[in-house]
Design an enzyme around this catalytic site. Structure first.
Site, mmCIF file in Angstrom:
data_model
loop_
_atom_site.group_PDB
_atom_site.id
_atom_site.type_symbol
_atom_site.label_atom_id
_atom_site.label_comp_id
_atom_site.label_asym_id
_atom_site.label_seq_id
_atom_site.Cartn_x
_atom_site.Cartn_y
_atom_site.Cartn_z
ATOM 1 N N ASP A 415 41.628 61.883 75.440
ATOM 2 C CA ASP A 415 40.486 61.000 75.207
ATOM 3 C C ASP A 415 40.354 60.749 73.702
ATOM 4 O OD1 ASP A 415 38.123 59.610 75.642
ATOM 5 O OD2 ASP A 415 36.891 61.420 75.790
ATOM 6 N N GLU A 418 41.518 56.355 70.113
ATOM 7 C CA GLU A 418 41.597 55.016 69.490
ATOM 8 C C GLU A 418 42.152 55.091 68.068
ATOM 9 O OE1 GLU A 418 38.850 56.290 71.071
ATOM 10 O OE2 GLU A 418 39.444 55.309 72.931
ATOM 11 N N ASP A 498 33.562 54.555 78.751
ATOM 12 C CA ASP A 498 32.149 54.894 78.982
ATOM 13 C C ASP A 498 31.351 53.714 79.522
ATOM 14 O OD1 ASP A 498 32.885 57.350 78.101
ATOM 15 O OD2 ASP A 498 32.072 57.103 76.076
HETATM 16 C C1 GLC Z 1 34.053 60.364 75.862
HETATM 17 C C2 GLC Z 1 34.755 60.008 77.150
HETATM 18 C C3 GLC Z 1 34.035 60.639 78.311
HETATM 19 C C4 GLC Z 1 33.968 62.142 78.098
HETATM 20 C C5 GLC Z 1 33.294 62.464 76.771
HETATM 21 C C6 GLC Z 1 33.347 63.938 76.448
HETATM 22 O O1 GLC Z 1 32.795 59.782 75.824
HETATM 23 O O2 GLC Z 1 34.888 58.628 77.304
HETATM 24 O O3 GLC Z 1 34.670 60.329 79.520
HETATM 25 O O4 GLC Z 1 33.272 62.727 79.149
HETATM 26 O O5 GLC Z 1 33.949 61.757 75.724
HETATM 27 O O6 GLC Z 1 34.642 64.403 76.385
#
Ligand code: GLC
Length: 839
Positions: A415, A418, A498
């Site tokens: 995650d 970017e 998100d």
């Molecule tokens: C980001 C991700 C989300 C995750 C969060 C914590 O917001 O997009 O899916 O739960 O980080 O890791």
């Protein structure tokens, strides 16, 4: 800002501030390519066109894929790509030269008197033509223009927001952490600079604009007939892929940029997540409840709180004292664990934190222009960022997964790649931070973050994927990513980030997933229920229904938001949600055959209706929520999912059955008693408009149709894909033209399928005046399936039928109310036929 020209700075500033295409900045210092007569010189597989100090090189890599590069001042940019492997770029095909261009076995390339590029089919129909002023150069930046005639629609570009059809919109590619993004937010997480145009006179075509800088696209937004694409820097390099069908384009795009690997079968199961399940005890409770409520589930996700102070590659041993034991116990209940592993490494020197210590020792992090290591704040606090553009650093990163693989973690979640950097104006690292590229056929060189930003997430997943494949060479690797670039489907599945718990986001997610599929990312999901905000009971139920038919089916919600597990709204909602999860598991053989097809051919799993039924582009119904799962299942949620208003579903010509009842959904136009329809039996109006069916929304129902001409494999419900189904394989035969189905099976997780350890078998049906023949081809592969017998249901069948398999007579039962004939056949591993004679 070393290495940047003033012109570029202006462009970057304009796009960063306005978040829009920098038209005003592009207006100065224009040097059109068409100043002066172009000179055309033939090359073995194409042409060079010289004009106004530039060279445009058009090469045919295959009969249907052209590569176009433009050299400023006659000097071509480095021939390297993160998206297109060197082997494909080196491909050539012989062309037939002409005075004004050349042709391949599929297309004709013409250079106009003004130096523009026109690509036609061999009958002279235009596939794509440059606009009157095809190229503007502006400092290091440039803009390309092509005609976008009325009637051409644009799809792809990854999961960008907005409508399904991108015509009339403009976009910027700049991977951005977009918490709570909206329908109008752009850019968001991914940059997939590939789009498909459908509906043109020469058929569908696609363009991969292989430029990693902050590129922009304008699809007849500024000018109603023009498509523009440009970038503030980098190579002028694109691939034009001819169809004529959308499927041809998408399949060829995956020839060019690679296919998604065959996923482990468990990745197709239901997945339950939350930011975060805070302890091993909570994980056990959730797993226990899922099993107690009999909600089939394959995966539970561990979000950042399972780690020590949010540090990647650590475990909070207070709350997760025995990760290996937890993974083992989960496995025994058929549940896999996926663990988040973000790329930001905590800047924690002298604390025995291996990722930091070994990363510093190996010089694996991104640097500031002054040579120091760049530090930015993310979840763990001050963090450093691996330089995934270096092959050596990717190998180092991949090795960090070893203890977690050893503990039995089945997949990993990359995650924030970017990359997201907190407490900065731009949300990411400065554009002048320095990467050192040492990879593929790139020259060993430094590159600014401005060049690398959009591929950073993809290279993160490449490092993870390749690391996992090295650690466990005989296992399929599962990686989920938020950011990516064209070709990223080779390394990871993705999700849309998100999103919010709103009806509009449910709609948006359908468009995003369809466009991701057309952009090579066949494996994608949206957080079921919406990540932020907390869904109403009805919204969560609807989302479960639709989510059950999307490629990646994961319920996930934000910390602090109301719980969104399937049981939170009471028994009635739970029953509906369970029924749809179960249906997903029944459909597993069909879904898995689609995975096999995608891995071999690139056809998306979830598709726009026009993918297989091009006339759907002209349908008169609101099809904004309709999609197909493979060619055979048409899922038709209400176009206004929040509204009880009746709506029409346009069913493409050829005949359809109701998936739930098995009854014909369109009037049978049969001769005599024969349960058959064919395209020739429908009127021209129907061929364009299809057959309209009115649907009145009910919360416990989702309209799904099966194409006449389908043989649909299904299985008994299991509680996970690791449970071997007991009983029979179900084969539902829906008679119609081109009647086929495919059975596919393998062990679900290892690489043995690459060595013959799979089963693939095509089944066909033909209808005659006396009855029907169901023919099983000989099986390919050596895998022995779980089923020993097959329960066949022939739909649209009226009256009695005598069934024979070889010389054996099989007992059959007729169900007149369901218009069905049912019987059990042997396995037919070696192939063979079953004949049904009308009684
Ligand atoms: C980001 C991700 C989300 C995750 C969060 C914590 O917001 O997009 O899916 O739960 O980080 O890791």
């Amino acid at each position: 800002m070393a290495g940047m020209t003033r012109g570029m700075l202006r462009l970057v500033a304009a796009t960063a501030l306005a978040g829009a295409t920098p038209w005003s900045a592009a207006a100065q210092q224009i040097a059109p390519i068409d100043a002066g007569a172009p000179q055309i010189s033939a090359r073995a597989n194409g042409v060079d066109v010289r004009a106004a100090g530039t060279v445009m090189r058009v090469n045919a890599l295959t009969d249907s894929i052209l590569r176009v590069r433009i050299a400023r001042g006659g000097v071509f940019a480095e021939d390297a790509s993160w998206a297109v492997p060197a082997g494909f770029r080196a491909r050539t095909v012989k062309v037939t030269p002409a005075a004004d261009g050349f042709s391949t076995a599929a297309v004709r390339v013409r250079i106009t008197a003004a130096g523009g590029l026109v690509v036609e089919d061999l009958a002279g129909k235009v596939i794509s033509a440059d606009a009157p002023r095809p190229v503007d150069l502006d400092g290091t930046g440039f803009t390309l223009r092509k005609a976008l005639p009325f009637g051409q629609h644009i799809y792809g570009l990854g999961d960008k927001t907005g409508d399904l059809d991108r015509r009339g919109q403009s976009f910027v590619d700049w991977n951005t952490d977009s918490y709570k993004f909206m329908r109008s937010t752009d850019p968001i997480y991914k940059s997939v600079p590939f789009f498909v145009s459908a509906g043109g006179e020469g058929g569908s075509y696609g363009i991969l604009f292989d430029n990693t800088y902050r590129a922009w696209f304008d699809f007849a937004h500024r000018d109603p007939n023009t498509l523009e694409m440009g970038a503030p820097d980098g190579p002028i390099d694109y691939y034009l892929i001819a169809g004529p069908t959308t499927g041809d384009v998408v399949r060829r795009y995956t020839d060019l940029t690679g296919r998604a690997p065959m996923p482990p079968q468990w990745a197709l199961g239901f997945q339950q997540s939350r930011y975060s399940y805070m302890s091993a005890d909570e994980v056990r409770q959730i797993a226990g409840r899922l099993r107690a409520e009999k909600i089939p589930t394959d995966v539970l996700w561990l979000d950042i709180d399972f780690q020590d102070r949010n540090r990647p590659f650590t475990v909070n041993t207070q709350t997760f004292p025995d990760l290996a034991g937890l993974a083992r116990d989960m496995k025994s209940t058929g549940i896999k664990l996926i663990a988040i592993t973000d790329l930001h490494v905590a800047a924690a020197p002298n604390q025995g934190y291996t990722p930091y210590d070994t990363g510093i020792a190996g010089d694996h992090f991104v640097h500031n222009p002054d040579g120091s290591v760049f530090v930015g704040k993310v979840w763990p606090g001050p963090s450093v960022f691996p330089d995934f553009t270096r092959a050596k650093s990717r190998v180092w990163w991949g090795g960090l997964f070893k203890p977690f693989v050893h503990d039995g973690i089945a997949g990993f979640w990359n995650d924030m790649n970017e990359p997201s950097v907190f407490e900065t104006l731009t949300g990411t690292m400065p554009l002048d931070t320095v990467h050192h590229i040492a990879s593929d056929d790139f020259a060993d060189r430094n590159a600014t973050h401005a060049e690398v930003h959009n591929v950073y997430g993809m290279l993160n997943t490449r490092a993870t994927f390749e690391g996992l494949r090295t650690l466990q060479p005989n296992e399929r690797a599962f990686v989920m990513t938020r950011a990516s670039y064209a070709g990223g489907q080779r390394y990871g599945v993705t999700w849309t980030g998100d999103n919010s718990a709103t009806w509009d986001h449910l709609k948006l997610s359908v468009h995003q997933l369809i466009n991701l599929g057309l952009s090579g990312f066949a494996w994608a999901g949206a957080d079921v229920g919406g990540f932020t905000g907390g869904p109403s009971a009805d919204l969560l139920t609807r989302w479960f229904e639709i989510g059950a038919f999307t490629p990646v089916f994961r319920d996930h919600a934000e910390k602090g938001s109301p719980r969104a597990e399937p049981w939170v709204d009471g028994a009635e909602h739970l029953a509906i949600r369970r029924r749809f999860v179960e249906e997903r598991y029944r459909l597993m053989p069909y879904l898995y055959a689609l995975a096999d097809r995608n891995a071999h051919a690139g056809d998306p799993v979830m598709r726009p209706v026009f993918y297989d039924y091009p006339d759907a582009l002209k349908a008169s119904c609101d099809q904004s929520m309709a999609f197909t799962l493979g060619a055979s299942l048409l899922v038709a949620p209400p176009p206004k999912p929040e509204s009880p208003q009746t709506y029409n579903v346009c069913l493409p010509a050829g005949g359809w059955f109701d998936y739930w009842t098995g009854l014909p959904a369109t009037p049978m136009k049969a001769s005599g008693d024969a349960p058959i329809m064919s395209a020739t039996q429908t009127t021209p109006e129907q061929r364009i408009n299809g057959d309209m069916v009115a649907e009145t929304p009910r919360l416990d129902h989702l309209p799904v149709y099966v194409r006449a001409g389908t043989i649909l494999p299904r299985q008994p419900v299991t509680q996970s894909t690791s449970e071997v189904p007991t009983g029979l394989l179900f084969l539902d035969v829906y008679p119609g033209s081109g009647c086929t189905g495919v059975l596919y099976a393998d062990d679900g997780h290892s690489m043995a399928f690459e060595r013959g350890g799979y089963l693939r078998q095509t089944v066909r049906c033909t209808v005659s005046a006396d009855g029907m023949t169901i023919a099983f081809d000989k099986r390919q592969g050596s895998f022995s399936p779980w089923w020993k017998q097959i329960a066949v249901t022939v739909h649209g069948w009226k009256g009695a039928g005598a069934v024979r398999q070889g010389t054996r007579t099989l007992s059959a039962s007729r169900d007149d109310a369901a218009q069905a004939l049912r019987f059990t056949a042997g396995d037919l591993a070696k192939g063979g036929t079953v004949t049904i004679t009308r009684g």
